[in-house]
Design an enzyme around this catalytic site. Sequence first.
Site: not given
Ligand code: HXC
Length: 513
Positions: A168, A403
């Site tokens: 993201g 060019g």
């Molecule tokens: C809060 C988050 C988080 C997030 C991960 N965690 N991403 N918490 N906000 N964005 C937390 C999980 O809940 C988990 O907490 C811990 O981090 C580890 O994540 P896992 O999913 O268990 O790890 P993994 O399987 O390795 O996967 C990693 C990951 C996945 C691929 C990054 O977590 C994921 O898809 N996260 C979301 C990605 C995303 O869509 N982000 C938002 C994008 S929008 P616990 O407590 O269980 O340990 C964005 C907007 C900005 O960023 C745009 C600006 C241009």
Amino acid sequence: MGQAYDKFLARQQKLEEQYNEEYYAKQHNRGKLTARERILMLFDEGTFEELDAYVPSAGSSFGKSKSVMGDGVIAGYGTIQGRQVYAYSQDFNMMGGSLGAVHANKITKVHDMALKTGSPVIGLIDSGGARIQEGVSSLNGYANIFRRNVLASGVIPQISAIMGPAAGGAVYSPAMTDFIFMTEGTSYMFVTGPDVVRQVLNEQVTTDQLGGAKVHSTKSGVAQFVYSDDANLILGIKKLLTYLPSNNIENAPFVPNDDPIDRVEESLRDIVPEDPDKPYDVKEVIRLVVDKGRFFEVAENFAQNIVVGFARLGGYTIGVIANQPKVMAGSLDIDSSVKGARFINFCDSFNIPIVTFEDVPGFMPGTDQEHQGIIRNGAKLLYAYTRATVPKLTVILRKSYGGAYIVMNAKGIGGDYSFAWPTAEIAVMGPDGAIAILYRKELAAAEDPAALKRELVAKYRSEVTNPYIADEKGFIDEVIDPAYTRIKLYRALKSLDKKSVSLPRRKHGNIPL
Ligand code: HXC
């Protein structure tokens, strides 16, 4: 100090408990170092000063909100090879390294300090992007970081290392920095992850297929450097820094070495094959000309028809750009034009002279390239060379047609010195194309068209494409003995030490994007 000191120590103790054995094991089991280990490895031993280690997360009323000291990012400053650098390192163990408001403020603080003090800034990224629980506060945090990235662009070097997820919003800050490093197998970057891709497009991809280090270093061109693991990546960052100045008003460090600047390299006389259509490796030319062992290639696996990288010549940093005859005959296509343009922009921003080694038959023909915008993208390279005011030298090794002759730093667009090897071929187009256009009727009527073509090609080569014509017209400054390329370039660069060019006043130019 009594109680006051005890309180101080208790606070320190609480922070240390956060970084317990389990904390280290979790990250090591993922094949990664912790945020702390990374940042300590990055800086000269004992020099890292952490800022805001104790600030708690802002928290949120929603869901799994936690409050951790430092809010999942370690930020501060120290020295690398004795020079001051600011850095931050995201902690995947703390809410997935996600970016909340406090986390963002810590990053913008080091960014502001780096800009104020003219120091490079390095981001070690390991983050799930905007922290979902904190909603718009985390989006605002990213906005503040992006603004810093843009303000600092061209003022201080900005380096990003992707050492885990960058999902993201986490991708756009690195995308606006100067260089992106990635680790193999443990890092990935994408705007939307595999789940969204599956839902929206019904496509099945793994994180690695979608945005792994290989994809970004070979296909998308997003990442310039790939290393096998965290430790090697950090060494790579340190190596890159040796070639860079700390900011746009300093010069890159002068690092003398024992390679004599007047070294005569006779093997260069035979490096270009007799047959003009035979390839050779331009990286060999670069290595034989620059200080021994001092060539650090950038984006080695992307758009390999152009080679770019930093090198030293007599101990001074130079930026090298070279067409690579080994790949697509060295022709310029969209990717190579953009790769070259971006590198030139960096060198020009940071006072790094540019040395071009040219062997290019022209722009890549075809509907694919035309429809994707070779005009718009080729113009980026032309624009970047023309706008650059740092010293700009060219050595034409062989082909310099059409060019591409102009684009690759011709004197007409502001190149300071152009040299040519005796093997240089400079003309509007190569012999085959020229003869086909000029002698179409004669060739059609000839009894032996192949023999006539051979005769005309030989005549064209001797009368039109040889470098002495351009030399006598002053379009190149000298046809040189290849063996003396090194000293010729060094002297030309020294003569440009005090080069000063002023451009017309304007807010900014409108580079064809
Ligand atoms: C809060 C988050 C988080 C997030 C991960 N965690 N991403 N918490 N906000 N964005 C937390 C999980 O809940 C988990 O907490 C811990 O981090 C580890 O994540 P896992 O999913 O268990 O790890 P993994 O399987 O390795 O996967 C990693 C990951 C996945 C691929 C990054 O977590 C994921 O898809 N996260 C979301 C990605 C995303 O869509 N982000 C938002 C994008 S929008 P616990 O407590 O269980 O340990 C964005 C907007 C900005 O960023 C745009 C600006 C241009």
